[in-house]
Every structure is written in structure tokens, then in C-alpha cells.
Write an enzyme that holds these catalytic residues in place. Structure first.
Site, PDB file in Angstrom:
ATOM      1  N   THR A  72       0.840  -1.193   0.000  1.00 37.53           N
ATOM      2  CA  THR A  72       0.000   0.000   0.000  1.00 37.53           C
ATOM      3  C   THR A  72       0.879   1.249   0.000  1.00 37.53           C
ATOM      4  O   THR A  72       2.101   1.161  -0.174  1.00 37.53           O
ATOM      5  CB  THR A  72      -0.986  -0.033   1.189  1.00 37.53           C
ATOM      6  OG1 THR A  72      -1.945   1.010   1.029  1.00 37.53           O
ATOM      7  CG2 THR A  72      -0.276   0.109   2.527  1.00 37.53           C
ATOM      8  N   LYS A  76       3.089   1.305  -4.116  1.00 38.70           N
ATOM      9  CA  LYS A  76       2.386   0.576  -5.175  1.00 38.70           C
ATOM     10  C   LYS A  76       3.017   0.720  -6.560  1.00 38.70           C
ATOM     11  O   LYS A  76       2.847  -0.149  -7.412  1.00 38.70           O
ATOM     12  CB  LYS A  76       0.919   1.006  -5.223  1.00 38.70           C
ATOM     13  CG  LYS A  76       0.130   0.569  -4.004  1.00 38.70           C
ATOM     14  CD  LYS A  76      -1.321   0.995  -4.096  1.00 38.70           C
ATOM     15  CE  LYS A  76      -2.089   0.514  -2.869  1.00 38.70           C
ATOM     16  NZ  LYS A  76      -3.521   0.861  -2.945  1.00 38.70           N
ATOM     17  N   ASP A 112      -6.964  -3.643  -6.397  1.00 38.53           N
ATOM     18  CA  ASP A 112      -7.640  -2.397  -6.019  1.00 38.53           C
ATOM     19  C   ASP A 112      -8.742  -2.026  -7.007  1.00 38.53           C
ATOM     20  O   ASP A 112      -9.807  -1.541  -6.619  1.00 38.53           O
ATOM     21  CB  ASP A 112      -6.638  -1.239  -5.957  1.00 38.53           C
ATOM     22  CG  ASP A 112      -5.817  -1.227  -4.683  1.00 38.53           C
ATOM     23  OD1 ASP A 112      -6.294  -1.760  -3.661  1.00 38.53           O
ATOM     24  OD2 ASP A 112      -4.705  -0.678  -4.707  1.00 38.53           O
ATOM     25  N   GLY A 139      -0.705   5.199  -6.827  1.00 43.97           N
ATOM     26  CA  GLY A 139      -1.021   3.815  -7.151  1.00 43.97           C
ATOM     27  C   GLY A 139      -2.493   3.486  -7.016  1.00 43.97           C
ATOM     28  O   GLY A 139      -3.098   2.872  -7.902  1.00 43.97           O
TER      29      GLY A 139
END
Length: 285
Positions: A72, A76, A112, A139
Site C-alpha cells: 500500500t 504501489k 484495487d 497507485g
């Protein structure tokens, strides 16, 4: 998804992640499926490291037998040069949030996009989407932008504190979708005045970064507002938006559904998405 691994060791690399519910979600689902599942936080802030430590952290994880890692903020995109392969989705988005270690190779995925899509479809499927303003081009922002355009957003205006990052994302998007559907924003007030929706993909609003990504005065009741931050679940942006009557979408669905897919990538087993969602909401905080 029929091969059951005897045990899974996974982790999350990021900065300021102590409030993350991801470990509990993964371990709870592992318990439900009868799998020994251990999930660890690798918090750059606590370790007093930054993304430059990624090469060493990946080697350490491989040596310690990790099955894979979630990644995270702020890693990313920085992690991509360190990987051997990328899924088609991760390559197209230009960001990775899940790394699977498989037969000596590091394989990057992006869950995601799927996570945000599921939440959007559940909470805002009938919302107007002619023009949407997105805050953030990192990201997570790249994944969300792909999701928004795939769901029929006609014009996506992207703002970022680093204009060159916004420009790079816009160029990527306009290669993948009907050009020009994405634009770098320059006039935030003007863009929001004519927008149908606002999405925050920045870390602004997290416990460690309190505040709002836009001035409160630019909110208006006709605007729908979506958030990807989930600790806290009600950010200042969502609280202020709800107070004036905006439709809102919190970060819970994205958090859960990206975890569902990551769990499946790590374990090779099919997760129960509703069970993971219920467990997420049962946790305090």
C-alpha cells in the site's frame, strides 16, 4: 481453486498501517476455511524506513517463506521494477498492490481496481457519471481511475500535488480508453462546480493525515462523494459531505473486495466475500 496450501504467511508493506483491518480479514477467512493463515504488518513508519527499503524487504520476505505480500501507500508503483512478472491488469494500471511469490518469481497483481468497482456498483450504480473529479494520481488513484472509466465515466478530471504524476496517469488512461476521456485538472473550483461526483484517492483523511483533500466550501449537495480511505471509515470529507446531503461511498467495500481477491491469490482458495464483509464491519474502529 481446489489446491489447498497447508499454511499461508502473508504481509502488508506500507506506511502508517497499524490501524489496518487487512490482517484480521485474511486470518479470519483462513480460520473459516481451515487454513493456517498468518498475516503480518510491515510498517515503514514503525521501522523508520521508506520505499527505498523495498528491495531488502522483498528479499527478506522470500527468505522467510512468505507466500506473498500486499503493498500500500507509498509503495504501489515503486515496487514494480523489483518484480519479475505483472498481471495484465497490473501492467495496464501501472500499479501493484499484491505480490505473489511463486517458484522463485515475484508476480505483481492489482486487486484495487476490482475492489473499488465492486463498491461503486453496490453504492453508486445509478449515479450520474458525465464528469467526475478525482483527487490523487498515485497507485490507488491509477486503479480507481481505470475502474471509473470502465464504468462509463465520460470525463475524468485528475488533480495531484505532483502535476507530472497526474499527466502520466492521464496519458495512460487515454491510451486504454476512448481519448480524450481523462484530463489533468487545473481549476479545482471550476471542475467541481460542474462535476457529478468526487473521488478521493489520496491518503488525506487517514488517522495519520487528518484533513480534507478539497476546501469544504467546494462541496455541494448534488455532488456524490466516494472515499477509499477506511481508517477511519468516516473521514472528514465524508462527514462534511453527508452533513450537506451528498450521496457518499466509504472505503469499506474497496478494502474488503481487494482483500477477497488477494486472499484467493495467496491461498488458491475461494473466499466468501460476504463473510469477509460482515467480519470487516464487525470490527471496532
Amino acid at each position: 481453486m481446489t489446491t489447498q496450501a497447508p499454511s499461508i504467511l502473508a504481509g502488508l508493506i506500507g506506511a502508517g498501517i497499524q490501524a489496518s483491518r487487512t490482517p484480521a480479514m485474511h486470518e479470519h477467512e483462513g480460520d473459516a476455511l481451515g487454513v493456517r493463515y498468518i498475516y503480518r504488518l510491515i510498517d515503514l513508519d514503525q521501522l523508520q524506513l521508506d520505499s527505498s527499503a523495498l528491495p531488502d524487504l522483498l528479499v527478506a520476505a522470500e527468505r522467510m517463506g512468505f507466500t506473498g505480500l500486499n503493498v500500500t501507500f507509498p509503495c504501489k508503483q515503486a515496487i514494480i521494477p523489483l518484480l519479475d512478472e505483472l498481471s495484465d491488469e497490473a501492467r495496464g494500471i501501472g500499479a501493484v498492490n499484491t505480490v505473489v511469490f511463486n517458484k522463485g518469481k515475484r508476480i505483481g497483481h492489482n486487486t484495487d481496481c476490482l475492489g473499488f468497482l465492486e463498491g461503486y456498483r453496490r453504492g453508486l450504480s445509478d449515479a450520474r457519471r458525465r464528469q467526475v473529479v478525482q483527487m490523487g494520481a498515485g497507485g490507488a488513484g491509477a486503479a480507481v481511475a481505470h475502474a471509473l472509466l470502465s464504468e462509463g465515466v465520460e470525463q475524468l478530471i485528475i488533480f495531484d500535488v505532483e502535476p507530472e504524476r497526474a499527466q502520466a496517469l492521464v496519458a495512460n488512461l487515454n491510451q486504454h480508453f476512448s481519448s480524450p476521456c481523462a484530463h489533468v485538472g487545473s481549476d479545482l473550483a471550476g471542475a467541481l462546480a460542474s462535476a457529478d461526483g468526487l473521488v478521493n484517492t489520496t491518503p488525506m483523511g487517514m488517522d495519520k493525515l487528518p484533513g480534507m483533500p478539497i476546501p469544504k466550501a467546494l462541496l455541494r449537495p448534488a455532488l456524490w462523494v466516494a472515499e477509499i480511505v477506511y481508517f477511519p471509515l468516516e473521514t472528514e470529507l465524508l462527514r462534511e459531505a453527508r452533513a450537506i446531503g451528498c450521496r457518499t461511498l466509504d472505503g469499506s467495500n474497496m478494502a474488503v473486495f481487494q482483500a477477497v481477491k488477494a486472499f484467493e491469490l495467496f491461498s488458491g482458495l475461494e473466499a466468501d466475500a460476504q463473510r469477509m464483509l460482515n467480519h470487516f464491519h464487525s470490527m471496532n474502529g
